[in-house]
Design an enzyme around this catalytic site. Sequence first.
Site: not given
Length: 858
Positions: A207, A249, A285, A315, A317
Amino acid sequence: MIRNRLSPSVSLIAFTAALACTESRSEPARGEAVELGSTGQALSRGDDRNDARGHQPQRHHHPGRCEQPPEPEPDPVTFTPATAAARSGRRAGSAVDNGPLTNEPIYAQLLGEQFNALTPENATKWGSLQPVDPNHWEFEPADAIADFADEHEQVVKGHTLIWHQQLPSFIDADTTARQLERYSTRHIDRTVRHFRRDFFAWDVVNEAMADDGSGLRPTPFSNAFGERYIDRAFREAQEADRDARLYYNDYGIEGINAKSNAVYDLMTRLLARHVPIDGIGFQGHFDARFVPSLEELVQNFQRFAELGLSINVSELDVQVRNLGGTRAYKFAVQKQIYQRIAAACSQVEACEGITTWGFTDAHSWIDATFGPDDPLLFDDLYQKKPAYFGYVDGFLGVPLDDASLEPNLVGNSSLEAGLDGWSPIGSAVLSTETQSAHTGLRSVRASGRTDTWMGPGHDVSALSRAGRTLDVSVWTRLAGAASASTSLTAQVTCAGQATSFVPIASATASDADWTQLAGALVLPECDLQQVVVYVEGPAAGVDLLADDLALREQPLPNLITNSDFEAGTAGWFNFGPDTLGTTSDAHGGSSAAIATARTDTWNGIGTDLTSRVAPRATYRAEAFLKIAGAASDRVGLTAAVTCTGQATQFLPVGSATGSSSDWVRVAGSVTVPNCAVQSFVLYAEGPAAGVDLLLDDVAFWQIDAGPPPSSNVIDNSGFETGTDGWFGFGPVTAVSSADRAHGGTRSARISGRTDTWNGLATSLVGRLTPGASYSVSAWAQVGSGSNSVSLTFQNACDGGAANFTFVAGATANDSTWTQLQGTLVAPSCTLTTGNFYIEGAPAGVDIYLDDVEIQPLP
Ligand code: XIL
């Protein structure tokens, strides 16, 4: 050596073979007798108790050599995320949370069975490894994950070396640039070395980019060193483990946007400086409302791949709480998204796999960070959700759901992952068919059928709503007969009623190819207990195959525009002298309506639907209600309907026992009277004065248009609710009576007659077209005996003298209904008198009249 310049296919092999290469390493790692601290000091085992757990250097589960990549596994009978991904040389991973890993056997079991890659959710973050002391590392929780992965033949990616969150407490605003450099160098060196036999990869920098893509996010690292901190972190990680695959990432970079463009440029610069970066993780996400299309995902992944980077979704979701609609609907949309992501990864050669950020809704960071949600593959009770099946389907190339249709509510529609949700009808036996599939690689076979009605069934009770129409389809094929008539049937059970079998579609199926059965299923307005759809038809002994079951709710517009109060209470008003406002105690989203200062039970929250409703039509209303100020009390939905010229009627729609701790669903239907509707207001009400009433997620939609508008010039033709529009002709008493009825439950009873001409009349002034002809029909009885009755039209033109025109006559009796039929011709003038009435029987004899129709003749 430029390790980042691996071609995509080579990097894929490197990924899958990662664990096979551990024997070639020379540096000491976790469990070895000597480990070097980054200060250059040799640490004995006693110096670092976390490393003194007796791990043997040769404990790794892939002792094979690098040049022998693992043999491809044969396809399993049913797929899991791991085996579906493996089929295309990819991996399906999950973040792992040490708490449930230790405490919940089912968590550990599913994690081991369903996934072939792990990422520690928190255990390898810098702040977890070095919470307070720059000279002390806590490796135990992460070591436990490494051990678990080892036992279950899973690869592990460490996460994450340099990130601005979850940092050690010794890094703060006072930390100098030199200290920061020294701490982070030691951390990277020590940490990567520790796990170098266990982890095949690291998220090195997480990030780093600002959300708007304008430049690096301000962090202690970027503030102190600018972009070069990224270069240094990658080089240090490479120093510590030459075999580890090293990733950048980030989130919000899955589609093509300002941030992903900026990250693309950053990657380009890093590669130009020969920074040893192997790949990029797209966190994924997602909010289900804002997910890029398949094409956009593929295009974006592809441009990064063309830089020479490996791709992974790191990651994943999918939040659904803001979607609106039923749970079944939300889960269906979520399934589409999981399938889309897996399909996108499968379509990009450089995509190594997908890691979901956990796997069960029982343990997801989303709940605590954004609000209660269900973002993952398994539900709170560890049951497979539709998302699970979509995810597996995406890796196996099952076509995506047709986006122009309502979403397919069936989770396990394509049977790639087994028989969940399917059950046999009768004594048939179901198995996974591995030789034939309509799409993907698997279907369901019903064998051992001993009667025509037996076959594969799917319970769709949880997907079915009373009063709704579903489009249902399935593909079918035979084994054991060349062709046979085959049907799709629904077995529908309403509470307190016998089960009914509703045909949906039929076609001739064959053993040579797949045939689609498709049709509509209208669910009754009842308390639905169970709905099962199934395939049947061929003779006993013939096997039936089925695949790609789809169930889509036919779309119905919600006639309420502001249904969720997310943007305030526009379109709603206080029903009564109460006060209307909003509250953050919401059923869906973050805002609901609230009525306070209520002074009576009927005070509440209303919306005017006059322009949305039609006479005779039936509507279904559904809303979520809650109370505040009492533990429980009645809550309800009511329609206040005013027909022109009549008193307001209050029609109950539905009610329930409301509570202050949970939202309750109130649903029901209302039929608009056959009248000129002057006002129609739907409102929530119920609890005692002083109790606040909360309302959210209101839906109101038509379920039946009612009988076609009649061309009968008589409004009140059946006297079901009274004698409105009629008047006594002579000194009679006329009432709506339940004594006798031709249609419905009532007729008009005319009594107190003192002459043969006394009767019941209605005025046709203003209702007839001058000169037009009308067919006339009415039904009559008399109170006693057998007497002649007739229909007469007393008419006058332009204020002139009245004519009495005979329309129809018959002899009526006191036990059966007699029809009077005739024709009425409207005078070619402006009618000033137009009394249409029934008369004839002797004085003292009652007349009953019902179902009066005057229809224009063509
Ligand atoms: C989250 C974890 O899931 C939570 O348990 C923790 O409290 C906060 O961090 N992006 C990342 C992850 O890279 O490390 C974050 O994980 C989620 C967002």
